[in-house]
Design a protein around this motif. Structure first.
Motif, PDB file in Angstrom:
ATOM      1  N   ALA A 129       0.939  -1.298   0.058  1.00  0.00           N
ATOM      2  CA  ALA A 129       0.173   0.007  -0.035  1.00  0.00           C
ATOM      3  C   ALA A 129       0.753   1.436   0.103  1.00  0.00           C
ATOM      4  CB  ALA A 129      -1.044  -0.146   1.107  1.00  0.00           C
ATOM      5  N   GLU A 130       0.654   2.201  -0.838  1.00  0.00           N
ATOM      6  CA  GLU A 130       1.319   3.556  -0.890  1.00  0.00           C
ATOM      7  C   GLU A 130       0.520   4.593  -0.060  1.00  0.00           C
ATOM      8  OE1 GLU A 130       1.834   4.307  -5.020  1.00  0.00           O
ATOM      9  OE2 GLU A 130       3.136   2.468  -5.244  1.00  0.00           O
ATOM     10  N   GLY A 131       1.252   5.016   0.762  1.00  0.00           N
ATOM     11  CA  GLY A 131       0.713   6.240   1.663  1.00  0.00           C
ATOM     12  C   GLY A 131      -0.205   5.402   2.654  1.00  0.00           C
ATOM     13  N   ASP A 132      -0.713   6.516   3.651  1.00  0.00           N
ATOM     14  CA  ASP A 132      -1.354   6.265   4.835  1.00  0.00           C
ATOM     15  C   ASP A 132      -2.973   6.684   4.645  1.00  0.00           C
ATOM     16  OD1 ASP A 132      -1.268   9.066   4.966  1.00  0.00           O
ATOM     17  OD2 ASP A 132      -0.125   9.033   6.953  1.00  0.00           O
ATOM     18  N   LYS A 133      -3.261   7.091   3.402  1.00  0.00           N
ATOM     19  CA  LYS A 133      -4.683   7.262   3.314  1.00  0.00           C
ATOM     20  C   LYS A 133      -5.102   6.610   2.039  1.00  0.00           C
ATOM     21  CE  LYS A 133      -4.353  11.865   5.382  1.00  0.00           C
ATOM     22  NZ  LYS A 133      -4.499  13.408   5.300  1.00  0.00           N
ATOM     23  N   HIS A 134      -6.529   6.412   2.055  1.00  0.00           N
ATOM     24  CA  HIS A 134      -7.095   5.692   0.826  1.00  0.00           C
ATOM     25  C   HIS A 134      -8.561   6.011   0.862  1.00  0.00           C
ATOM     26  CE1 HIS A 134      -7.403   2.963  -2.662  1.00  0.00           C
ATOM     27  NE2 HIS A 134      -8.323   2.331  -2.275  1.00  0.00           N
ATOM     28  N   VAL A 135      -9.114   6.046  -0.395  1.00  0.00           N
ATOM     29  CA  VAL A 135     -10.544   6.418  -0.478  1.00  0.00           C
ATOM     30  C   VAL A 135     -11.285   5.277  -1.085  1.00  0.00           C
ATOM     31  CG1 VAL A 135     -12.472   7.721  -1.611  1.00  0.00           C
ATOM     32  CG2 VAL A 135     -10.214   8.995  -0.729  1.00  0.00           C
ATOM     33  N   TYR A 136     -11.919   4.543  -0.352  1.00  0.00           N
ATOM     34  CA  TYR A 136     -12.559   3.443  -0.712  1.00  0.00           C
ATOM     35  C   TYR A 136     -13.968   3.874  -1.360  1.00  0.00           C
ATOM     36  CZ  TYR A 136      -9.599   0.541   1.994  1.00  0.00           C
ATOM     37  OH  TYR A 136      -8.278  -0.070   2.679  1.00  0.00           O
ATOM     38  N   ARG A 137     -14.400   2.951  -2.123  1.00  0.00           N
ATOM     39  CA  ARG A 137     -15.834   3.241  -2.685  1.00  0.00           C
ATOM     40  C   ARG A 137     -16.763   2.169  -2.917  1.00  0.00           C
ATOM     41  NH1 ARG A 137     -17.632   5.697  -8.764  1.00  0.00           N
ATOM     42  NH2 ARG A 137     -18.708   7.323  -8.226  1.00  0.00           N
ATOM     43  N   TYR A 138     -18.034   2.451  -2.157  1.00  0.00           N
ATOM     44  CA  TYR A 138     -18.905   1.197  -2.312  1.00  0.00           C
ATOM     45  C   TYR A 138     -20.255   1.821  -2.919  1.00  0.00           C
ATOM     46  CZ  TYR A 138     -21.327   3.129   1.936  1.00  0.00           C
ATOM     47  OH  TYR A 138     -21.804   4.154   2.856  1.00  0.00           O
ATOM     48  N   TRP A 139     -21.205   0.890  -3.109  1.00  0.00           N
ATOM     49  CA  TRP A 139     -22.459   1.201  -3.549  1.00  0.00           C
ATOM     50  C   TRP A 139     -23.693   0.466  -3.003  1.00  0.00           C
ATOM     51  CZ3 TRP A 139     -24.827  -3.292  -4.926  1.00  0.00           C
ATOM     52  CH2 TRP A 139     -23.647  -4.299  -5.266  1.00  0.00           C
ATOM     53  N   VAL A 140     -24.833   1.292  -2.961  1.00  0.00           N
ATOM     54  CA  VAL A 140     -26.213   0.670  -2.629  1.00  0.00           C
ATOM     55  C   VAL A 140     -27.014   0.690  -3.628  1.00  0.00           C
ATOM     56  CG1 VAL A 140     -27.945   0.953  -0.833  1.00  0.00           C
ATOM     57  CG2 VAL A 140     -25.757   1.316  -0.320  1.00  0.00           C
ATOM     58  N   ALA A 141     -27.761  -0.566  -3.873  1.00  0.00           N
ATOM     59  CA  ALA A 141     -28.503  -0.705  -5.062  1.00  0.00           C
ATOM     60  C   ALA A 141     -29.950  -1.180  -4.586  1.00  0.00           C
ATOM     61  CB  ALA A 141     -28.009  -1.502  -6.211  1.00  0.00           C
ATOM     62  N   VAL A 142     -31.062  -0.809  -5.238  1.00  0.00           N
ATOM     63  CA  VAL A 142     -32.407  -1.168  -4.974  1.00  0.00           C
ATOM     64  C   VAL A 142     -32.699  -1.971  -6.274  1.00  0.00           C
ATOM     65  CG1 VAL A 142     -34.870  -0.571  -4.513  1.00  0.00           C
ATOM     66  CG2 VAL A 142     -33.025   0.494  -3.363  1.00  0.00           C
ATOM     67  N   THR A 143     -33.426  -3.218  -6.108  1.00  0.00           N
ATOM     68  CA  THR A 143     -33.771  -3.977  -7.263  1.00  0.00           C
ATOM     69  C   THR A 143     -35.039  -4.621  -7.106  1.00  0.00           C
ATOM     70  OG1 THR A 143     -33.075  -6.276  -6.615  1.00  0.00           O
ATOM     71  CG2 THR A 143     -31.131  -4.786  -7.377  1.00  0.00           C
ATOM     72  N   GLU A 144     -35.794  -4.951  -8.197  1.00  0.00           N
ATOM     73  CA  GLU A 144     -36.811  -5.776  -7.907  1.00  0.00           C
ATOM     74  C   GLU A 144     -36.254  -7.068  -7.672  1.00  0.00           C
ATOM     75  OE1 GLU A 144     -40.410  -5.134 -10.882  1.00  0.00           O
ATOM     76  OE2 GLU A 144     -38.765  -4.068 -11.908  1.00  0.00           O
ATOM     77  N   ARG A 145     -37.053  -7.797  -6.948  1.00  0.00           N
ATOM     78  CA  ARG A 145     -36.566  -9.078  -6.267  1.00  0.00           C
ATOM     79  C   ARG A 145     -36.138 -10.046  -7.374  1.00  0.00           C
ATOM     80  NH1 ARG A 145     -37.297 -11.803  -1.433  1.00  0.00           N
ATOM     81  NH2 ARG A 145     -35.717 -13.435  -1.197  1.00  0.00           N
ATOM     82  N   ASN A 146     -34.683 -10.361  -7.453  1.00  0.00           N
ATOM     83  CA  ASN A 146     -34.206 -11.388  -8.572  1.00  0.00           C
ATOM     84  C   ASN A 146     -34.249 -10.645 -10.094  1.00  0.00           C
ATOM     85  OD1 ASN A 146     -33.097 -13.057  -6.550  1.00  0.00           O
ATOM     86  ND2 ASN A 146     -35.255 -14.065  -6.493  1.00  0.00           N
ATOM     87  N   GLN A 147     -34.385  -9.514 -10.263  1.00  0.00           N
ATOM     88  CA  GLN A 147     -34.567  -8.733 -11.322  1.00  0.00           C
ATOM     89  C   GLN A 147     -33.957  -7.679 -11.591  1.00  0.00           C
ATOM     90  OE1 GLN A 147     -38.699  -8.745 -12.901  1.00  0.00           O
ATOM     91  NE2 GLN A 147     -39.498  -9.830 -11.226  1.00  0.00           N
ATOM     92  N   ALA A 148     -34.182  -6.658 -12.378  1.00  0.00           N
ATOM     93  CA  ALA A 148     -33.236  -5.320 -12.826  1.00  0.00           C
ATOM     94  C   ALA A 148     -33.322  -4.454 -11.549  1.00  0.00           C
ATOM     95  CB  ALA A 148     -34.104  -4.721 -14.054  1.00  0.00           C
ATOM     96  N   VAL A 149     -31.892  -3.934 -11.735  1.00  0.00           N
ATOM     97  CA  VAL A 149     -31.744  -3.008 -10.694  1.00  0.00           C
ATOM     98  C   VAL A 149     -32.636  -1.582 -11.203  1.00  0.00           C
ATOM     99  CG1 VAL A 149     -29.895  -1.258  -9.849  1.00  0.00           C
ATOM    100  CG2 VAL A 149     -29.173  -3.580 -10.520  1.00  0.00           C
ATOM    101  N   ILE A 150     -33.153  -1.216  -9.796  1.00  0.00           N
ATOM    102  CA  ILE A 150     -34.151   0.256 -10.125  1.00  0.00           C
ATOM    103  C   ILE A 150     -33.269   1.363 -10.051  1.00  0.00           C
ATOM    104  CG2 ILE A 150     -36.056   1.274  -8.961  1.00  0.00           C
ATOM    105  CD1 ILE A 150     -37.232  -1.346  -8.148  1.00  0.00           C
ATOM    106  N   ALA A 151     -32.390   1.436  -8.897  1.00  0.00           N
ATOM    107  CA  ALA A 151     -31.745   2.387  -8.601  1.00  0.00           C
ATOM    108  C   ALA A 151     -30.357   1.962  -7.964  1.00  0.00           C
ATOM    109  CB  ALA A 151     -32.299   3.489  -7.797  1.00  0.00           C
ATOM    110  N   LYS A 152     -29.219   2.773  -8.248  1.00  0.00           N
ATOM    111  CA  LYS A 152     -27.955   2.505  -7.557  1.00  0.00           C
ATOM    112  C   LYS A 152     -27.239   3.881  -7.283  1.00  0.00           C
ATOM    113  CE  LYS A 152     -24.009  -0.408  -8.878  1.00  0.00           C
ATOM    114  NZ  LYS A 152     -23.252  -1.368  -9.538  1.00  0.00           N
ATOM    115  N   GLU A 153     -26.615   3.882  -6.002  1.00  0.00           N
ATOM    116  CA  GLU A 153     -25.779   5.165  -5.872  1.00  0.00           C
ATOM    117  C   GLU A 153     -24.367   4.724  -5.182  1.00  0.00           C
ATOM    118  OE1 GLU A 153     -25.031   8.751  -6.259  1.00  0.00           O
ATOM    119  OE2 GLU A 153     -26.893   8.146  -6.706  1.00  0.00           O
ATOM    120  N   TYR A 154     -23.504   5.701  -5.453  1.00  0.00           N
ATOM    121  CA  TYR A 154     -22.112   5.300  -4.993  1.00  0.00           C
ATOM    122  C   TYR A 154     -21.737   6.244  -3.708  1.00  0.00           C
ATOM    123  CZ  TYR A 154     -21.251   2.520  -9.078  1.00  0.00           C
ATOM    124  OH  TYR A 154     -21.245   1.487 -10.012  1.00  0.00           O
TER     125      TYR A 154
END
Length: 236
Positions: A129-154
């Motif tokens: 690892a380079e340095g002592d700081k890092h910006v991770y990124r994660y997402w949250v998504a809402v889907t119809e059950r076992n189907q298409a993604v309705i909305a997703k945000e990072y």
């Protein structure tokens, strides 16, 4: 830090998400077999009891139906960087894992479904690892059950490692995910909420194949020459 986001969807639905983040625990590198093992073991046991044991869901209210299913997407459950694409502990950079989640929801009549999620992240700093700081990124998504993604945000998750620290534990609270319903017949069982790191295709493949290893971050591993047993020829 508080974040508020909203999604514009179809005529029947809009989803909004608000989140807060709090760094709750940091840990330094291991100390091998030197003195203090008992103390370190006690601290680890206490930490495991506090953070790593399955947690009960958040308090549930009396709802008109079941809550949406909330889970971590397996392919995006871990974040592991490798120097020069070499998959080994000695080549690991910054790492991360979503260790646990807890959720609760509330809705009645034809009111929107409101969901609250708490997620515990373990974030690490490997030998490369380079340095002592890092910006991770994660997402949250809402889907119809076992189907298409309705909305997703990072979400960005900035982390700082103090001198000698190789792990930081951070709890992320998604304060409110709001899913409007077309009418009272639409239940939470029609939806699911997914969480995951923003990973590269290579990271997703690494997770999908179930590869794991322990990283002794902060320690420099030195290869020791192996000695062949007597009578065994060595390769030149």
């Amino acid at each position: 830090m508080r974040r508020t986001l909203s999604f514009a969807l179809s005529a029947l639905m809009a989803v909004s998400i608000a989140a807060t983040a709090t760094t709750v625990y940091a840990q330094g590198p291991g100390r091998g077999d030197q003195g203090g093992d008992d103390d370190q073991g006690a601290k680890k046991k206490k930490r495991d009891e506090e953070w790593n044991q399955p947690k009960a869901p958040l308090q549930q209210l009396r709802n008109a139906g079941p809550c949406p299913y909330v889970k971590v997407l397996y392919d995006a459950s871990r974040y592991v960087e490798f120097k020069e694409a070499k998959e080994s502990a000695a080549q690991a950079g910054f790492t991360g894992e979503i260790q646990s989640i807890a959720s609760g929801c509330a809705y009645k009549g034809d009111e929107p479904i409101k969901i609250r999620i708490e997620a515990l992240f373990q974030l690490g700093r490997g030998p490369k690892a380079e340095g002592d700081k890092h910006v991770y990124r994660y997402w949250v998504a809402v889907t119809e059950r076992n189907q298409a993604v309705i909305a997703k945000e990072y979400f960005d998750l900035p982390v700082s490692f103090a001198a000698g620290q190789d792990r930081v534990y951070t709890r992320e609270t998604i304060e409110q995910i709001t899913i409007p319903r077309a009418d009272s017949k639409v239940s939470g069982g029609n939806f699911e909420v997914l969480l995951g790191f923003d990973v590269t295709p290579e990271m997703a493949a690494f997770n999908r194949e179930g590869k794991r290893f322990r990283v002794n971050a902060g320690q420099t591993a030195q290869a020791q020459p192996s000695q062949a047993p007597a009578g065994t020829p060595t390769k030149q």
